[in-house]
Design a protein around this motif. Sequence first.
Motif, mmCIF file in Angstrom:
data_model
loop_
_atom_site.group_PDB
_atom_site.id
_atom_site.type_symbol
_atom_site.label_atom_id
_atom_site.label_comp_id
_atom_site.label_asym_id
_atom_site.label_seq_id
_atom_site.Cartn_x
_atom_site.Cartn_y
_atom_site.Cartn_z
ATOM 1 N N ASN A 32 -20.527 1.567 20.132
ATOM 2 C CA ASN A 32 -20.293 1.629 21.692
ATOM 3 C C ASN A 32 -20.950 2.666 22.270
ATOM 4 O OD1 ASN A 32 -19.029 0.428 24.340
ATOM 5 N ND2 ASN A 32 -18.339 2.393 24.341
ATOM 6 N N PHE A 75 -13.565 6.304 41.137
ATOM 7 C CA PHE A 75 -14.210 7.168 40.195
ATOM 8 C C PHE A 75 -15.337 7.829 40.557
ATOM 9 C CE2 PHE A 75 -15.278 7.349 35.597
ATOM 10 C CZ PHE A 75 -14.142 8.321 35.170
ATOM 11 N N PHE A 106 -8.489 1.254 35.376
ATOM 12 C CA PHE A 106 -9.921 0.395 35.391
ATOM 13 C C PHE A 106 -9.427 -1.010 35.255
ATOM 14 C CE2 PHE A 106 -12.730 3.899 35.040
ATOM 15 C CZ PHE A 106 -13.855 3.280 35.316
#
Length: 453
Positions: free
Chosen positions: A163, A330, A421
Amino acid sequence: MPFDKNFVWGAATSSYQIEGAAVEDGKGNSIWDVFCEKPGAIKKGHTGAVACDHYHRYPEDTRLMKEVGLKAYRFSLSWPRIVPNGFDGVVNEKGLDFYDRLIDSLLENGIDPYITLYHWDMPQEVFSRGGWLNPESARWFEEYAGIAAARFGDRVSNWITINEPQVAIILGLEDGTHAPGIQLPRAQVLQAGHHLLLAHGRAVSAIREHASLKPSISMAPVGTVYYPVDETPENIEAARAATFGGWDHKKLWIPSWFSDPLFLGHYPESAREWLGDDFPVVTEEEMRIISQPLDTCAINFYHGFPVRAADTPSGWEPIQHPDGYPHTSFDWPVTPSALYWLVTFFHERYQLPILITENGLANTDWVDCDGAILDSPRIDFIRRYLGQLKRAVDSGVPVDGYFHWSLMDNFEWAEGYCPRFGLIHVDYPPQKRTLKQAAHHYGEIIATNGENL
Ligand code: GCO
């Protein structure tokens, strides 16, 4: 026209961000366990020691996934939960058992598992031996990948090796704001990045060798993209050039650094002038390992950077968003059309079907006095971004699926638990989960295959 009937609708998480159980059942320490103990490293001194307690609450979490209507779930394996010190191949059966139970529970609920092998929680013992700077690290990762593929590859066919190599390497080893929190000179940063790509390549072979179901494999880089502020032919060309060659602006975040080696078999020559003597010296054999054919081109995407054609040496210039431009909590700008250009440019360059493995936003969500979470910015964000993804599909770009980041609120790395999130709200403690309004909305989009986008 809705999306294809086989379109993969999912949500994503990662091990350190949700599992907790940091020292349970034989798990080894990861670099994140250690980094979180460093004073000042994480906002408010938060750690992932308990996180969303998913290690114990996974049955409830898979039930909630079904309630949302998800078709797929992307999660990562914790390398030190499976191979506690990471390098000697000694396996922690209890760690493997946990993922067995999770995968079985997903399958019972009709949810297709997508496994990420490395979402940044390297075993601390591997780091003690140099981490990605040590060329042996790719061998150790290969061994771990083989163990995972042998165990889970009878039920799992979708694999993501690494990732966001950019974040692991740049934030972890150059900026030092993520674990392991060190600052190396650029040549070593690039060397570590090269070994990370080698680890990817070796893992691809290991998965293909050990999985019994035919695997579909990809890597999930950060989708840094420049997009045309107005869609004139000149601005589109400027955006394309900036996206794959804007070294002076975005440095190693430029996607060609980590993706060209995978898909084209070499590092981008356009970076040579900028990197000078630091440009890595590599062998043909290494590049052959790194560039084994993949099945899809996965990308994580949050926001892009507007650009226009200009009378500059590069032929383009980045531009600023106007004052008051929409931002998430954010502080990331909301740039839906950048998703259209991202998948268009990546498909043009790498010629593979695209899979969006992360996309989402943090929002200031709370449970209101009626017990609901009215996260209308998230609903609007999903509609806008999926609308642009649809536009790309309609223009002929093959897109296999979309994973929302994240399934649930979780530990947002150096920002601790401050940003939210999730599609699912988590009240930590008492670890109470509540579906946000956007979760219901996303479920309706899934149920109609995006008919009304
Ligand atoms: C990422 C990370 C996630 C983050 C998310 C929001 O891949 O960047 O995978 O772990 O939580 O991106 O910043």
